[in-house]
Design an enzyme around this catalytic site. Structure first.
Site, short mmCIF file in Angstrom:
data_model
loop_
_atom_site.label_atom_id
_atom_site.label_comp_id
_atom_site.label_asym_id
_atom_site.label_seq_id
_atom_site.Cartn_x
_atom_site.Cartn_y
_atom_site.Cartn_z
N HIS A 188 0.88 -1.36 -0.17
CA HIS A 188 0.20 -0.03 0.15
C HIS A 188 0.93 1.45 0.17
O HIS A 188 0.56 2.30 -0.49
CB HIS A 188 -0.75 0.15 1.21
CG HIS A 188 -1.72 -1.31 1.16
ND1 HIS A 188 -3.20 -1.25 0.33
CD2 HIS A 188 -1.85 -2.63 1.58
CE1 HIS A 188 -3.54 -1.65 -0.47
NE2 HIS A 188 -3.34 -2.78 0.90
N GLU A 430 -11.40 -10.97 -9.02
CA GLU A 430 -10.37 -11.18 -9.20
C GLU A 430 -9.87 -12.61 -8.30
O GLU A 430 -8.54 -12.20 -7.71
CB GLU A 430 -9.78 -10.36 -7.97
CG GLU A 430 -11.32 -10.13 -6.71
CD GLU A 430 -11.17 -8.32 -5.89
OE1 GLU A 430 -9.89 -8.54 -5.25
OE2 GLU A 430 -12.08 -8.42 -5.10
N ASP A 454 -4.98 -9.16 -7.00
CA ASP A 454 -5.05 -10.80 -6.37
C ASP A 454 -5.41 -11.39 -7.15
O ASP A 454 -4.83 -12.56 -7.37
CB ASP A 454 -6.95 -9.75 -5.57
CG ASP A 454 -6.59 -9.41 -4.02
OD1 ASP A 454 -4.94 -9.44 -3.75
OD2 ASP A 454 -7.27 -8.67 -3.59
N CYS A 501 -8.72 -2.62 -13.11
CA CYS A 501 -8.84 -1.46 -11.80
C CYS A 501 -7.21 -1.35 -10.83
O CYS A 501 -7.46 -0.87 -10.06
CB CYS A 501 -9.69 -1.21 -10.38
SG CYS A 501 -10.13 -2.62 -9.73
#
Length: 551
Positions: A188, A430, A454, A501
């Site tokens: 992140h 995902e 993912d 995305c």
């Protein structure tokens, strides 16, 4: 010259002082005090500072999102000096003859429990406000710096790695770049850096040391190099690259206002990924045509308790209104795995990436889900909001989500609360399961959005957070690209649109493959919009092929 080599995870060149992130210990230890007047003085100073901080936050919210979003901080500012609250602190201080930190914490717990035990739902929600105000006063007493960076000038922020709950609370205006000992391209910290459009390097290991704090450093997020005291040749290389970076940004400004269309007329929606309402400024500055992923979980990670319906509504409304009719896709709560919030009290799992996370938590905790859906539908009256569910693996999950949406819409209708009954519903692709049954899933929703981070993790059995896997975590793997094709074919066969995305959407080397697959939308970090647009506008879709799908 001190040269450190890591892995570049967000491109760009910067120069600045190294600042090491220190996790503040907010544990309150009770101790005796023989000077209660001094403890009271410290409390007054901490209260005054808290009030000033909250007034500044209220003013900032008012400028960015309107009066409604500022009310929360104004309410907190008033509570700082609430007579009953302060009296409770004073009683504890004098009864226990203790340090003021212990008295404040004890009073905060008592008040929060009092509100939480009330019958009225509105008053129950005020418990979270008490906890926030108490923590702010404690931070001031203990010298904990808001935003985590005690510097007057922007810095290169160094750390072992940063948890999502830590990145969301950083003072972004003081960060030039990131340099971490661990982490990966999918951490992140890396995602935040790409959103901010700043350089980032991970995997530096022990080469980046605390004793380098305050030293001037040069960072190259493309090569993964961090240098202190560069020699003349290295310094000139950095300076030349920086000038080229400035020139490229200037040239890309010409892409603003242009259509996202290939030379042969294929339109691609170029949207942006964001983590908070504050990120909308970057979306607008880079001319993003919509928001393809609003990571709503960061509202939860930044809070000390479950965000209320009104708090969430204010955030979603602010983003929807700011985008002025452009599509805003908000992903429902995706907590769990590497994103942990203590107040959820999730059971520790051996393999959390495959455990109770995302939509599984929402379906197991219907009140948490209902609160978020109510906020989302209320926000749909103020812009083109779409709702997206993560971690879907079966048709029954979608039907349960649809049932929850229908129930919320019925509630709002009965209450006379405006909302858009035609709000688009989509899911993230995902997992391999969602790919294999994409044809059935497509019949239940309005759109697909592929989360490539993912999807790569689950398809290749590679932990996305593990930097040591290196070349084994390969988003270009034919299996991943074939999964994209299978999902795209199913979407189009059923008359719905599909986008990407995940971070892969900004990979310019894969743009021809995405065009050949017929991807309708690519959602990327704001800084990636203009480079992607430039590449789209010089492409010819009908000449693109699927060779990369071959082994």
């Amino acid at each position: 010259m001190i040269l450190m080599q890591g892995k570049g995870v967000s491109t760009g060149v910067e120069r600045g002082k190294l600042y090491f992130y220190h996790r503040a210990d907010s544990t309150v230890v009770k101790c005796a005090s023989d000077n209660l007047e001094e403890e009271k003085r410290r409390l007054v100073d901490a209260q005054e500072k808290a009030r000033e901080q909250l007034e500044q936050l209220a003013e900032k919210c008012r400028e960015e999102a309107g009066d409604e979003s500022a009310i929360l901080f104004e309410t907190h500012a008033l509570f700082v000096e609430d007579e009953d609250y302060v009296e409770c602190i004073m009683n504890e201080l004098e009864a226990e003859q203790c340090n003021i930190e212990h008295a404040v914490q004890t009073a905060g717990v008592q008040f929060a429990e009092m509100f939480a035990n009330m019958d009225d739902a509105y008053m129950q929600a005020r418990a979270a406000d008490v906890r926030d105000v108490t923590q702010r006063i404690l931070n001031n007493l203990m010298g904990i710096v808001p935003g985590g960076i005690d510097s007057e000038e922007p810095v290169i922020l160094a750390a072992d790695d940063l948890a999502p709950s830590e990145t969301i609370q950083l003072d972004k205006s003081k960060i030039l770049a990131f340099a971490t000992q661990g982490g990966s391209g999918n951490s992140h910290t890396a995602i935040l850096a790409r959103t901010m459009g700043i350089p980032a390097i991970c995997g530096l290991g022990d080469s980046i040391r605390p004793e380098y704090a305050g030293r001037m450093a040069y960072i190259d997020g493309e090569t993964g190099r961090l240098v202190i005291d560069p020699d003349e040749i290295t310094l000139k290389g950095f300076q030349d690259k920086y000038q080229k970076q400035v020139e490229m940004k200037r040239l890309l400004q010409a892409m603003k206002g242009q259509e996202d269309v290939t030379l042969d007329g294929k339109h691609v929606n170029v949207y942006c990924n964001i983590g908070s309402p504050a990120d909308v400024d970057a979306v607008l500055a880079n001319d993003g045509q919509g928001i393809g992923l609003f990571r709503s979980e960061f509202l939860y990670l930044a809070a000390s308790d479950y965000p209320t319906e009104d708090e969430q509504f204010a955030a979603y409304k602010a983003v929807a209104a700011a985008m002025n009719g452009k599509r805003v896709i908000i992903r429902t709560l995706d907590i769990g795995a590497d994103k942990q919030a203590d107040y959820f009290n999730l059971t520790k799992e051996e393999n959390p990436a495959m455990g109770l996370r995302a939509i599984r938590i929402c379906l197991n905790r219907p009140e948490v889900f209902r609160t978020q859906l109510r906020a989302l539908y209320r926000a749909s009256a103020f812009g083109k909001v779409a709702i997206m569910f993560p971690m879907i693996t079966s048709v029954w999950e979608i039907k349960e989500c649809r049932r929850a949406c229908k129930s919320v819409m019925q509630e709002l209708q009965e209450e006379g609360v405006p909302f858009n009954p035609d709000t688009e519903i989509g899911i993230m692709i995902e997992t391999p399961a969602s790919v294999f049954i994409a044809d059935e899933l497509a019949k239940e929703v309005d759109f697909f959005s592929v989360g490539t981070n993912d999807l790569t993790q689950y398809t290749l059995a590679c932990d996305r957070q593990c930097n040591d896997l290196g070349k084994f975590f390969d988003p270009h793997h034919p299996a991943v690209l074939r999964a994209l094709k299978h999902a795209a074919d199913a979407a189009h066969a059923n008359g719905i649109w599909i986008g990407i995305c995940g971070e892969l959407g900004a990979d310019l080397t894969l743009l021809p493959t995405f065009l050949a697959l017929g991807m309708d939308e690519l959602s990327v970090s704001p800084a990636s919009v203009l480079p992607l647009r430039a590449e789209i506008r010089k492409s010819i879709a009908k000449t693109c092929d699927l060779k990369l799908l071959e082994c």
